[in-house]
Design a protein around this motif. Sequence first.
Motif, PDB file in Angstrom:
ATOM      1  N   THR A   1       0.829  -1.208   0.000  1.00 50.45           N
ATOM      2  CA  THR A   1       0.000   0.000   0.000  1.00 50.45           C
ATOM      3  C   THR A   1       0.861   1.254   0.000  1.00 50.45           C
ATOM      4  OG1 THR A   1      -1.797  -1.148   1.134  1.00 50.45           O
ATOM      5  CG2 THR A   1      -1.781   1.263   1.282  1.00 50.45           C
ATOM      6  N   LEU A   2       1.939   1.242   0.756  1.00 51.06           N
ATOM      7  CA  LEU A   2       2.810   2.413   0.861  1.00 51.06           C
ATOM      8  C   LEU A   2       3.625   2.677  -0.405  1.00 51.06           C
ATOM      9  CD1 LEU A   2       4.005   2.020   4.537  1.00 51.06           C
ATOM     10  CD2 LEU A   2       2.552   3.828   3.611  1.00 51.06           C
ATOM     11  N   MET A   3       3.658   1.725  -1.331  1.00 48.92           N
ATOM     12  CA  MET A   3       4.445   1.905  -2.556  1.00 48.92           C
ATOM     13  C   MET A   3       3.996   3.112  -3.371  1.00 48.92           C
ATOM     14  SD  MET A   3       5.194  -1.839  -4.100  1.00 48.92           S
ATOM     15  CE  MET A   3       6.518  -2.804  -3.388  1.00 48.92           C
ATOM     16  N   VAL A   4       2.763   3.501  -3.251  1.00 46.18           N
ATOM     17  CA  VAL A   4       2.247   4.606  -4.058  1.00 46.18           C
ATOM     18  C   VAL A   4       1.960   5.843  -3.209  1.00 46.18           C
ATOM     19  CG1 VAL A   4       1.347   3.149  -5.909  1.00 46.18           C
ATOM     20  CG2 VAL A   4      -0.087   3.667  -3.915  1.00 46.18           C
ATOM     21  N   THR A   5       2.699   6.001  -2.132  1.00 47.92           N
ATOM     22  CA  THR A   5       2.518   7.171  -1.274  1.00 47.92           C
ATOM     23  C   THR A   5       3.822   7.955  -1.171  1.00 47.92           C
ATOM     24  OG1 THR A   5       3.166   6.069   0.789  1.00 47.92           O
ATOM     25  CG2 THR A   5       0.838   5.906   0.134  1.00 47.92           C
ATOM     26  N   ASP A   6       3.684   9.141  -0.625  1.00 47.79           N
ATOM     27  CA  ASP A   6       4.864   9.979  -0.390  1.00 47.79           C
ATOM     28  C   ASP A   6       5.815   9.340   0.625  1.00 47.79           C
ATOM     29  OD1 ASP A   6       2.981  13.071  -0.521  1.00 47.79           O
ATOM     30  OD2 ASP A   6       3.930  11.936  -2.123  1.00 47.79           O
ATOM     31  N   GLY A   7       5.317   8.457   1.461  1.00 52.49           N
ATOM     32  CA  GLY A   7       6.145   7.834   2.486  1.00 52.49           C
ATOM     33  C   GLY A   7       6.884   6.591   2.026  1.00 52.49           C
ATOM     34  N   TRP A   8       6.883   6.332   0.715  1.00 51.29           N
ATOM     35  CA  TRP A   8       7.477   5.093   0.220  1.00 51.29           C
ATOM     36  C   TRP A   8       8.947   4.930   0.579  1.00 51.29           C
ATOM     37  CZ3 TRP A   8       7.436   0.368  -0.433  1.00 51.29           C
ATOM     38  CH2 TRP A   8       8.439  -0.285  -1.134  1.00 51.29           C
ATOM     39  N   LEU A   9       9.758   5.929   0.353  1.00 50.39           N
ATOM     40  CA  LEU A   9      11.198   5.754   0.588  1.00 50.39           C
ATOM     41  C   LEU A   9      11.499   5.392   2.036  1.00 50.39           C
ATOM     42  CD1 LEU A   9      12.790   8.531  -1.640  1.00 50.39           C
ATOM     43  CD2 LEU A   9      12.715   6.060  -2.024  1.00 50.39           C
ATOM     44  N   GLN A  10      10.808   6.023   2.967  1.00 55.13           N
ATOM     45  CA  GLN A  10      11.014   5.696   4.370  1.00 55.13           C
ATOM     46  C   GLN A  10      10.541   4.278   4.675  1.00 55.13           C
ATOM     47  OE1 GLN A  10       9.446   8.480   3.292  1.00 55.13           O
ATOM     48  NE2 GLN A  10      10.824  10.120   3.902  1.00 55.13           N
ATOM     49  N   ALA A  11       9.401   3.901   4.111  1.00 56.09           N
ATOM     50  CA  ALA A  11       8.887   2.541   4.322  1.00 56.09           C
ATOM     51  C   ALA A  11       9.845   1.503   3.751  1.00 56.09           C
ATOM     52  CB  ALA A  11       7.505   2.402   3.679  1.00 56.09           C
ATOM     53  N   ARG A  12      10.325   1.756   2.552  1.00 59.68           N
ATOM     54  CA  ARG A  12      11.279   0.851   1.899  1.00 59.68           C
ATOM     55  C   ARG A  12      12.537   0.707   2.738  1.00 59.68           C
ATOM     56  NH1 ARG A  12      15.986   1.526  -0.334  1.00 59.68           N
ATOM     57  NH2 ARG A  12      16.656   0.357  -2.151  1.00 59.68           N
ATOM     58  N   ASP A  13      13.071   1.840   3.191  1.00 62.76           N
ATOM     59  CA  ASP A  13      14.301   1.810   3.977  1.00 62.76           C
ATOM     60  C   ASP A  13      14.124   1.019   5.270  1.00 62.76           C
ATOM     61  OD1 ASP A  13      15.508   3.291   2.002  1.00 62.76           O
ATOM     62  OD2 ASP A  13      15.474   5.182   3.128  1.00 62.76           O
ATOM     63  N   LYS A  14      12.970   1.129   5.887  1.00 64.29           N
ATOM     64  CA  LYS A  14      12.721   0.376   7.127  1.00 64.29           C
ATOM     65  C   LYS A  14      12.595  -1.119   6.849  1.00 64.29           C
ATOM     66  CE  LYS A  14      11.255   4.250   9.608  1.00 64.29           C
ATOM     67  NZ  LYS A  14      10.423   5.107  10.248  1.00 64.29           N
ATOM     68  N   ALA A  15      11.998  -1.476   5.728  1.00 63.58           N
ATOM     69  CA  ALA A  15      11.914  -2.891   5.360  1.00 63.58           C
ATOM     70  C   ALA A  15      13.306  -3.447   5.104  1.00 63.58           C
ATOM     71  CB  ALA A  15      11.039  -3.070   4.121  1.00 63.58           C
ATOM     72  N   VAL A  16      14.094  -2.714   4.359  1.00 68.87           N
ATOM     73  CA  VAL A  16      15.459  -3.170   4.049  1.00 68.87           C
ATOM     74  C   VAL A  16      16.284  -3.258   5.330  1.00 68.87           C
ATOM     75  CG1 VAL A  16      17.583  -2.589   2.808  1.00 68.87           C
ATOM     76  CG2 VAL A  16      15.363  -2.341   1.672  1.00 68.87           C
ATOM     77  N   ARG A  17      16.070  -2.327   6.239  1.00 68.11           N
ATOM     78  CA  ARG A  17      16.800  -2.361   7.514  1.00 68.11           C
ATOM     79  C   ARG A  17      16.504  -3.638   8.297  1.00 68.11           C
ATOM     80  NH1 ARG A  17      15.245   2.476  10.184  1.00 68.11           N
ATOM     81  NH2 ARG A  17      16.316   3.458   8.465  1.00 68.11           N
ATOM     82  N   LEU A  18      15.249  -4.116   8.238  1.00 67.95           N
ATOM     83  CA  LEU A  18      14.919  -5.391   8.894  1.00 67.95           C
ATOM     84  C   LEU A  18      15.765  -6.520   8.321  1.00 67.95           C
ATOM     85  CD1 LEU A  18      11.032  -5.371   9.219  1.00 67.95           C
ATOM     86  CD2 LEU A  18      12.695  -5.455  11.081  1.00 67.95           C
ATOM     87  N   TRP A  19      15.867  -6.558   6.998  1.00 67.87           N
ATOM     88  CA  TRP A  19      16.678  -7.604   6.379  1.00 67.87           C
ATOM     89  C   TRP A  19      18.153  -7.426   6.733  1.00 67.87           C
ATOM     90  CZ3 TRP A  19      11.790  -7.814   4.626  1.00 67.87           C
ATOM     91  CH2 TRP A  19      11.315  -9.066   4.246  1.00 67.87           C
TER      92      TRP A  19
END
Length: 140
Positions: A19-37
């Motif tokens: 859902t966040l892929m098409v929002t202004d908050g995408w980069l932060q969401a992506r970075d947090k997902a990658v940080r988990l990995w």
Amino acid sequence: MNTPQLVALSSTAGSTLITLMVTDGWLQARDKAVRLWRLFRPESAVAVAAELDSARVAVVAARESGTPIDEEALRVEWGRRIRELLASHRDAEPALQAVLADWEATSGAQTVHGNLHLEAHATGSSRVYQAGRDQHITER
């Protein structure tokens, strides 16, 4: 181990991430997902980042062109990936819950739907204020 709580948590996280892929908050969401990995599966972090970027490009392009894309399949896929991460690293659950809380707070962000065109004409001593998003003006 796929407990109902683990399945629900990972499914919610996968759905929220897509859902966040098409929002202004995408980069932060992506970075947090990658940080988990990076924390729990550092050998996969670069690949996860690239796969998230590819998925976002596909989702945004499909929405802009009106071409159908199976976003539900992406939600299920990322939920599965997150579930596998949690199953192999039970200590990742609190970190994911924190990230999910942040994502859910971000999910109210503006959705990206394409281009924005603003045009204004002012005369005399007029003022023009334009914004593509929230705008707060305090004049003194």
